[in-house]
Motif scaffolding. Structure first.
Motif, PDB file in Angstrom:
ATOM      1  N   LEU A   8      -3.246  19.588 -31.866  1.00  0.00           N
ATOM      2  CA  LEU A   8      -2.726  18.265 -32.219  1.00  0.00           C
ATOM      3  C   LEU A   8      -3.781  17.571 -33.076  1.00  0.00           C
ATOM      4  O   LEU A   8      -4.913  17.366 -32.641  1.00  0.00           O
ATOM      5  CB  LEU A   8      -2.441  17.433 -30.967  1.00  0.00           C
ATOM      6  CG  LEU A   8      -1.544  18.073 -29.897  1.00  0.00           C
ATOM      7  CD1 LEU A   8      -1.349  17.108 -28.742  1.00  0.00           C
ATOM      8  CD2 LEU A   8      -0.205  18.484 -30.493  1.00  0.00           C
ATOM      9  N   LEU A   9      -3.387  17.205 -34.316  1.00  0.00           N
ATOM     10  CA  LEU A   9      -4.322  16.552 -35.228  1.00  0.00           C
ATOM     11  C   LEU A   9      -3.721  15.231 -35.689  1.00  0.00           C
ATOM     12  O   LEU A   9      -2.682  15.213 -36.358  1.00  0.00           O
ATOM     13  CB  LEU A   9      -4.620  17.457 -36.438  1.00  0.00           C
ATOM     14  CG  LEU A   9      -5.426  16.821 -37.574  1.00  0.00           C
ATOM     15  CD1 LEU A   9      -6.775  16.303 -37.066  1.00  0.00           C
ATOM     16  CD2 LEU A   9      -5.622  17.828 -38.712  1.00  0.00           C
ATOM     17  N   ASP A  10      -4.346  14.132 -35.314  1.00  0.00           N
ATOM     18  CA  ASP A  10      -3.892  12.798 -35.711  1.00  0.00           C
ATOM     19  C   ASP A  10      -5.107  11.875 -35.673  1.00  0.00           C
ATOM     20  O   ASP A  10      -5.938  11.960 -34.758  1.00  0.00           O
ATOM     21  CB  ASP A  10      -2.802  12.283 -34.751  1.00  0.00           C
ATOM     22  CG  ASP A  10      -2.028  11.105 -35.340  1.00  0.00           C
ATOM     23  OD1 ASP A  10      -2.664  10.084 -35.667  1.00  0.00           O
ATOM     24  OD2 ASP A  10      -0.795  11.222 -35.464  1.00  0.00           O
ATOM     25  N   ASP A  11      -5.221  11.010 -36.675  1.00  0.00           N
ATOM     26  CA  ASP A  11      -6.404  10.155 -36.735  1.00  0.00           C
ATOM     27  C   ASP A  11      -6.341   8.989 -35.752  1.00  0.00           C
ATOM     28  O   ASP A  11      -7.300   8.222 -35.630  1.00  0.00           O
ATOM     29  CB  ASP A  11      -6.601   9.630 -38.165  1.00  0.00           C
ATOM     30  CG  ASP A  11      -5.434   8.760 -38.627  1.00  0.00           C
ATOM     31  OD1 ASP A  11      -4.291   9.092 -38.280  1.00  0.00           O
ATOM     32  OD2 ASP A  11      -5.677   7.759 -39.327  1.00  0.00           O
ATOM     33  N   ARG A  12      -5.238   8.861 -35.031  1.00  0.00           N
ATOM     34  CA  ARG A  12      -5.100   7.762 -34.072  1.00  0.00           C
ATOM     35  C   ARG A  12      -4.983   8.327 -32.658  1.00  0.00           C
ATOM     36  O   ARG A  12      -4.122   9.171 -32.374  1.00  0.00           O
ATOM     37  CB  ARG A  12      -3.890   6.906 -34.415  1.00  0.00           C
ATOM     38  CG  ARG A  12      -3.976   6.309 -35.829  1.00  0.00           C
ATOM     39  CD  ARG A  12      -2.811   5.395 -36.141  1.00  0.00           C
ATOM     40  NE  ARG A  12      -2.791   4.225 -35.284  1.00  0.00           N
ATOM     41  CZ  ARG A  12      -1.924   3.219 -35.431  1.00  0.00           C
ATOM     42  NH1 ARG A  12      -1.021   3.267 -36.407  1.00  0.00           N
ATOM     43  NH2 ARG A  12      -1.950   2.193 -34.616  1.00  0.00           N
ATOM     44  N   GLU A  13      -5.847   7.843 -31.764  1.00  0.00           N
ATOM     45  CA  GLU A  13      -5.892   8.350 -30.395  1.00  0.00           C
ATOM     46  C   GLU A  13      -4.566   8.123 -29.668  1.00  0.00           C
ATOM     47  O   GLU A  13      -4.123   8.953 -28.886  1.00  0.00           O
ATOM     48  CB  GLU A  13      -7.033   7.662 -29.629  1.00  0.00           C
ATOM     49  CG  GLU A  13      -8.420   8.048 -30.073  1.00  0.00           C
ATOM     50  CD  GLU A  13      -8.817   9.424 -29.551  1.00  0.00           C
ATOM     51  OE1 GLU A  13      -8.023  10.028 -28.804  1.00  0.00           O
ATOM     52  OE2 GLU A  13      -9.916   9.892 -29.910  1.00  0.00           O
ATOM     53  N   GLU A  14      -3.936   6.963 -29.919  1.00  0.00           N
ATOM     54  CA  GLU A  14      -2.698   6.672 -29.193  1.00  0.00           C
ATOM     55  C   GLU A  14      -1.589   7.665 -29.535  1.00  0.00           C
ATOM     56  O   GLU A  14      -0.744   7.996 -28.689  1.00  0.00           O
ATOM     57  CB  GLU A  14      -2.225   5.237 -29.476  1.00  0.00           C
ATOM     58  CG  GLU A  14      -1.921   4.912 -30.931  1.00  0.00           C
ATOM     59  CD  GLU A  14      -3.137   4.334 -31.672  1.00  0.00           C
ATOM     60  OE1 GLU A  14      -4.263   4.719 -31.278  1.00  0.00           O
ATOM     61  OE2 GLU A  14      -2.959   3.548 -32.609  1.00  0.00           O
ATOM     62  N   ASN A  15      -1.586   8.146 -30.790  1.00  0.00           N
ATOM     63  CA  ASN A  15      -0.588   9.155 -31.171  1.00  0.00           C
ATOM     64  C   ASN A  15      -0.848  10.482 -30.468  1.00  0.00           C
ATOM     65  O   ASN A  15       0.082  11.181 -30.065  1.00  0.00           O
ATOM     66  CB  ASN A  15      -0.584   9.351 -32.688  1.00  0.00           C
ATOM     67  CG  ASN A  15      -0.056   8.140 -33.424  1.00  0.00           C
ATOM     68  OD1 ASN A  15       0.669   7.332 -32.835  1.00  0.00           O
ATOM     69  ND2 ASN A  15      -0.408   7.998 -34.687  1.00  0.00           N
ATOM     70  N   LEU A  16      -2.138  10.831 -30.327  1.00  0.00           N
ATOM     71  CA  LEU A  16      -2.473  12.066 -29.612  1.00  0.00           C
ATOM     72  C   LEU A  16      -2.068  11.958 -28.147  1.00  0.00           C
ATOM     73  O   LEU A  16      -1.552  12.921 -27.558  1.00  0.00           O
ATOM     74  CB  LEU A  16      -3.976  12.336 -29.721  1.00  0.00           C
ATOM     75  CG  LEU A  16      -4.497  12.719 -31.111  1.00  0.00           C
ATOM     76  CD1 LEU A  16      -6.016  12.844 -31.090  1.00  0.00           C
ATOM     77  CD2 LEU A  16      -3.861  14.025 -31.580  1.00  0.00           C
ATOM     78  N   LEU A  17      -2.281  10.799 -27.553  1.00  0.00           N
ATOM     79  CA  LEU A  17      -1.895  10.614 -26.155  1.00  0.00           C
ATOM     80  C   LEU A  17      -0.389  10.753 -25.982  1.00  0.00           C
ATOM     81  O   LEU A  17       0.094  11.363 -25.021  1.00  0.00           O
ATOM     82  CB  LEU A  17      -2.358   9.223 -25.674  1.00  0.00           C
ATOM     83  CG  LEU A  17      -3.868   9.041 -25.458  1.00  0.00           C
ATOM     84  CD1 LEU A  17      -4.194   7.595 -25.151  1.00  0.00           C
ATOM     85  CD2 LEU A  17      -4.358   9.955 -24.338  1.00  0.00           C
TER      86      LEU A  17
END
Length: 639
Positions: A8-17
């Motif tokens: 999972l690659l996303d620059d925003r932590e909330e999206n990864l969660l």
């Protein structure tokens, strides 16, 4: 089974969660990061199968990350899905697919769709890995077979007596060469009476300098049978025989059979993916078009009518894209059928131009239509596919024309052995195509240039479908074009005249269709929107309707009452339509007509429906008139 590794690659932590919460399963090992560079290290150190990648990120964006993976042999097999909240325009989709991605997920994420896509990708990744491993095994066997030393012997053609033999016989058969001299080679065979070598000796089919190839089983070490290939040459009144150990090749052939089974499994994975994709899109699309039908039957002002027309048009465009993708798949597998029927070419052309007239009016361009008077009133051709070809060509011409005209011409080019040579031409005064870009326009997802794709949109599938359809119909789609001067697409068919007259079906509102008298119908449909639509149609037609949400509830309803018709959705929870139909036929032994509703158009699913005991099928999205026709046929024709 080992866990499937997902990045999972996303620059925003909330999206990864959010993604981790959706994919929190025992069969998945998740690697997450907000940094593209860290992600590259992860994929290098771990066997990542699937990567869910955000498109918009600082530094290296998702497209660049995908291109980096695709450029390295170690990471190019990773299946990439872009997760994005940006526009769903085709420009982004095409760029994503070209950069190495195979699909998109759009924010906000639907947990069910996300898990379904990840499941499909996991199965696809495992199948691809199995195929690669099998291919590596097959290559190893091929190397072993190629480098194996051969037995070389000279044999008396009259007696099959071995005159000389090299030491490789000891390596291959475990026999010392000196012990075989003056013995018959037939004595080494497992079945000398039915051997290829004996047939050669008896028939004397050999000629000087000619090589005969046959295969026989020989006794190897510990008397186990061993396949050898015999290359036999007759020269100087002797037989020179080269015996090559083909046990490896036989094993290779067995591996090929197994590899074919793996490939067949991969094909079924692809079919399953297409079926799931079709089902996931067609089910809500049926609801959209059905609600549009319901709205169309109400009192609407002009503004509402325009909005409804745009809704219907957009839904139709989505359905066309889905059909194009499925058509390409069918063509690739040779499952696409062309069915000639009596067709009036004038009706086909006029219907297309009438339908697209509003697009021409919007852009201020004129649409022209001409039919040669020498063309018969009715010819034998697949009218539906011809309509698809011309609709694509005329629609494309309108899209790329800003002023001037778009013309559809159907010309008569003479007779060839009692068949009419008919030429179809779509000409426009649009932007044209440069000579260097013409070669790209018929490729899948291809357009004349990236600039064209950016400014005009589109999947690039229309011309590919048209080219393949024309080829299947024994023609060849060609193009002449000049930049800023317009384009001309044309093809020619040889068509047989038919004395019948084709009839164009009128579009009838569901409110105007005749009712049924004293009929009871049981409907099993789990989608609430589709369930609402079907019930609305049936009650409008005065049918007493019982609605249930799965096959088990349908069986419970059958235990309490009798029905004149059963309508079963093919895919439902608890018990699907196929299983329910088989139970009704094989256990309950009921002969009540059954209609299958399916959100896929794959031949395999239609065949499964009929084999399970259903009498007919209807694919979503459907027109109410078609549902009415099916109900009438099943309830009255099968009595």
């Amino acid at each position: 089974m080992d866990k499937t590794k997902i990045l999972l690659l996303d620059d925003r932590e909330e999206n990864l969660l959010a993604l981790k919460a959706i994919l929190n399963r025992d069969d998945i090992a998740i690697y997450e990061t907000t940094s593209a560079n860290e992600a590259l290290r992860i994929v290098w150190d771990n066997e990542i199968a699937v990567a869910l990648v955000d498109v918009q990120m600082p530094g290296m964006d998702g497209f660049e990350f995908a291109e980096t993976l695709a450029s390295n042999p170690k990471t190019r097999e990773i299946l990439i899905v872009f997760v994005t909240a940006i526009s769903k325009e085709t420009t982004y989709a095409v760029r994503g697919l070209k950069s190495g991605a195979i699909d998109y997920l759009y924010k906000p994420l639907d947990p069910y769709i996300t898990n379904a896509k990840v499941d499909a990708l996991i199965r696809l990744s495992r199948s691809q890995r199995e195929i690669r491993e099998k291919n590596r095994l097959l290559e190893n066997y091929a190397t072993i077979v190629t480098n194996s030393p051969d037995i070389i012997a000279t044999v008396d053609p009259e007696t099959a007596r071995i005159l000389s033999i090299n030491p490789s016989v000891h390596t291959i058969l475990g026999l010392p060469p000196q012990s075989l001299v003056d013995t018959s080679m037939l004595d080494l065979l497992v079945d000398p009476l039915n051997s290829g070598l004996k047939e050669v000796l008896i028939s004397r089919s050999y000629m000087e300098g000619q090589t005969i190839v046959t295969e026989d089983q020989f006794y190897g070490r510990l008397r186990e049978p061993l396949w050898l290939e015999l290359r036999i040459m007759f020269k100087n009144r002797l037989l020179f025989i080269n015996l090559h150990n083909i046990e490896k090749r036989k094993a290779h052939e067995r591996e090929l059979v197994e590899a074919q089974a793996v490939a067949e499994k991969a094909r079924k994975v692809k079919e399953s993916f297409l079926a799931n994709m079709s089902h996931e899109i067609r089910t809500p699309l049926n609801g959209i078009l059905g609600i549009a039908n319901l709205l169309d039957a109400t009192e609407l002002d002009s503004s509402q009518r325009n909005l409804l027309d745009m809704l219907t048009q957009s839904s139709g465009s989505l359905l066309n894209i889905l059909n194009d993708i499925l058509d390409i798949s069918k063509m690739e597998e040779g499952k696409f059928s062309i069915i000639p029927q009596p067709t009036d070419l004038r009706n086909v052309g006029k219907s297309i131009m009438d339908l697209l007239k509003f697009k021409g009016d919007e852009k201020g361009i004129s649409l022209g239509f001409y039919v040669d008077s020498k063309i018969p009133d009715c010819v034998m051709v697949d009218g539906m596919r011809l309509n698809q070809i011309l609709m694509n060509l005329v629609g494309n011409a309108i899209k790329f024309t800003h002023q001037g005209s778009v013309n559809l011409r159907i010309e008569h080019d003479g007779l060839v052995e009692n068949h009419h040579q008919i030429k179809f031409i779509v000409a426009d005064s649009g932007i044209g195509i440069s000579e260097k870009n013409i070669k790209n326009i018929f490729s899948e997802y291809g357009q004349a240039s990236e600039e064209t794709s950016h400014h005009y949109g589109g999947t690039g599938l229309g011309l590919t479908i048209s080219k393949n359809l024309v080829k299947l119909m024994k023609g060849d789609l060609k193009v002449k074009s000049e930049v800023d001067r317009g384009s001309e697409f044309y093809f020619t068919f040889l068509l047989e005249e038919d004395a019948k007259t084709s009839q164009k079906a009128a579009v009838i509102s569901f409110n105007d269709l005749p009712p049924f008298t004293d009929k009871k119908v049981l409907v099993a449909e789990d989608n609430p929107v589709n369930s609402l639509l079907i019930k609305k149609y049936l009650t409008t037609w005065k049918i007493a309707t019982t609605m249930v949400v799965n096959g088990q509830e349908a069986l419970d309803a059958l235990a309490k009452s009798e029905y004149d018709l059963i309508i079963l959705d093919s895919r439902m929870p608890v018990m699907d339509g196929f299983e329910t139909a088989r139970y009704i036929r094989n256990t309950l032994h009921l002969d009540v007509p059954i209609l299958s509703l399916s959100a896929t158009v794959l031949t395999e699913e239609v065949q499964e429906a009929l084999q399970s005991g259903m009498n007919d099928t209807l694919s979503k999205p459907f027109q109410p008139a078609k549902l009415h026709e099916k109900i009438e046929t099943l309830m009255y024709s099968l009595i």
